[in-house]
Design a protein around this motif. Structure first.
Motif, mmCIF file in Angstrom:
data_model
loop_
_atom_site.group_PDB
_atom_site.id
_atom_site.type_symbol
_atom_site.label_atom_id
_atom_site.label_comp_id
_atom_site.label_asym_id
_atom_site.label_seq_id
_atom_site.Cartn_x
_atom_site.Cartn_y
_atom_site.Cartn_z
ATOM 1 N N UNK A 122 0.831 -1.187 0.000
ATOM 2 C CA UNK A 122 0.000 0.000 0.000
ATOM 3 C C UNK A 122 0.872 1.245 0.000
ATOM 4 N N UNK A 123 0.353 2.287 -0.648
ATOM 5 C CA UNK A 123 1.047 3.558 -0.679
ATOM 6 C C UNK A 123 0.013 4.683 -0.557
ATOM 7 N N UNK A 124 0.325 5.656 0.271
ATOM 8 C CA UNK A 124 -0.512 6.839 0.399
ATOM 9 C C UNK A 124 0.168 8.009 -0.288
ATOM 10 N N UNK A 125 -0.621 8.816 -0.994
ATOM 11 C CA UNK A 125 -0.108 9.930 -1.772
ATOM 12 C C UNK A 125 -0.754 11.227 -1.307
ATOM 13 N N UNK A 126 0.056 12.262 -1.147
ATOM 14 C CA UNK A 126 -0.432 13.561 -0.709
ATOM 15 C C UNK A 126 0.130 14.639 -1.615
ATOM 16 N N UNK A 127 -0.762 15.344 -2.321
ATOM 17 C CA UNK A 127 -0.351 16.424 -3.210
ATOM 18 C C UNK A 127 -0.271 17.745 -2.452
ATOM 19 N N UNK A 128 0.581 18.627 -2.947
ATOM 20 C CA UNK A 128 0.682 19.970 -2.404
ATOM 21 C C UNK A 128 1.220 20.906 -3.484
ATOM 22 N N UNK A 129 1.118 22.198 -3.248
ATOM 23 C CA UNK A 129 1.688 23.178 -4.151
ATOM 24 C C UNK A 129 0.696 23.894 -5.039
ATOM 25 N N UNK A 130 -0.563 23.506 -4.988
ATOM 26 C CA UNK A 130 -1.567 24.180 -5.786
ATOM 27 C C UNK A 130 -1.860 25.568 -5.249
ATOM 28 N N UNK A 131 -2.592 26.341 -6.044
ATOM 29 C CA UNK A 131 -2.944 27.686 -5.639
ATOM 30 C C UNK A 131 -3.490 28.493 -6.789
ATOM 31 N N UNK A 132 -3.557 29.794 -6.565
ATOM 32 C CA UNK A 132 -4.061 30.737 -7.564
ATOM 33 C C UNK A 132 -2.887 31.446 -8.216
#
Length: 127
Positions: free
Chosen positions: A1-11
């Motif tokens: 199993x692997x968990x993925x977490x995105x970041x860095x989005x915005x306007x």
């Protein structure tokens, strides 16, 4: 199993840049091919870019060629999407995805090939 977490989005304003990150929990991260997909409201999930286990092979959607670059750092268990010259039509929720692979060179553009998904990060590009 692997968990993925995105970041860095915005306007961001049209023509600007953003760098998305996807952090993976699996110690065996280097065994996974990785992809980025996006989905705008009322639209189907769309392929953006993908990268093979070792990072040597990449593919990009025609709509982002020359503007977006996918990369990975297996030591940091992370995959990135550098987005330059952003356009309003790039506005969407961006998801990273992982697929366990036997071979270093394998990479897919089909979302159905990926077994694990993050929860997404919003990217909004204004005119």
């Amino acid at each position: 199993q692997v968990q993925l977490v995105e970041s860095g989005g915005g306007l961001v304003q049209a023509g600007g840049s953003l760098r998305l990150s996807c952090a993976a929990s699996a110690r065996t991260f280097s065994n996974y091919a990785m992809g980025w997909f996006r989905q705008a409201p009322g639209k189907e999930r769309q392929f953006v870019a993908a990268i093979s286990r070792g990072g040597a092979n990449t593919i990009n959607a025609d709509s982002v060629k020359g503007r977006f670059t996918i990369s990975r750092d297996n030591a940091k268990r992370a995959v990135y999407l550098q987005m330059n010259t952003l356009k309003p039509e790039d506005t969407a929720v961006y998801y990273c995805a992982a697929d366990p692979e036997l071979f270093m060179s394998t990479v897919y553009s089909d979302y159905a090939k990926y077994d694990y998904w993050g929860q997404g990060t919003q990217v909004t590009v204004s005119s």
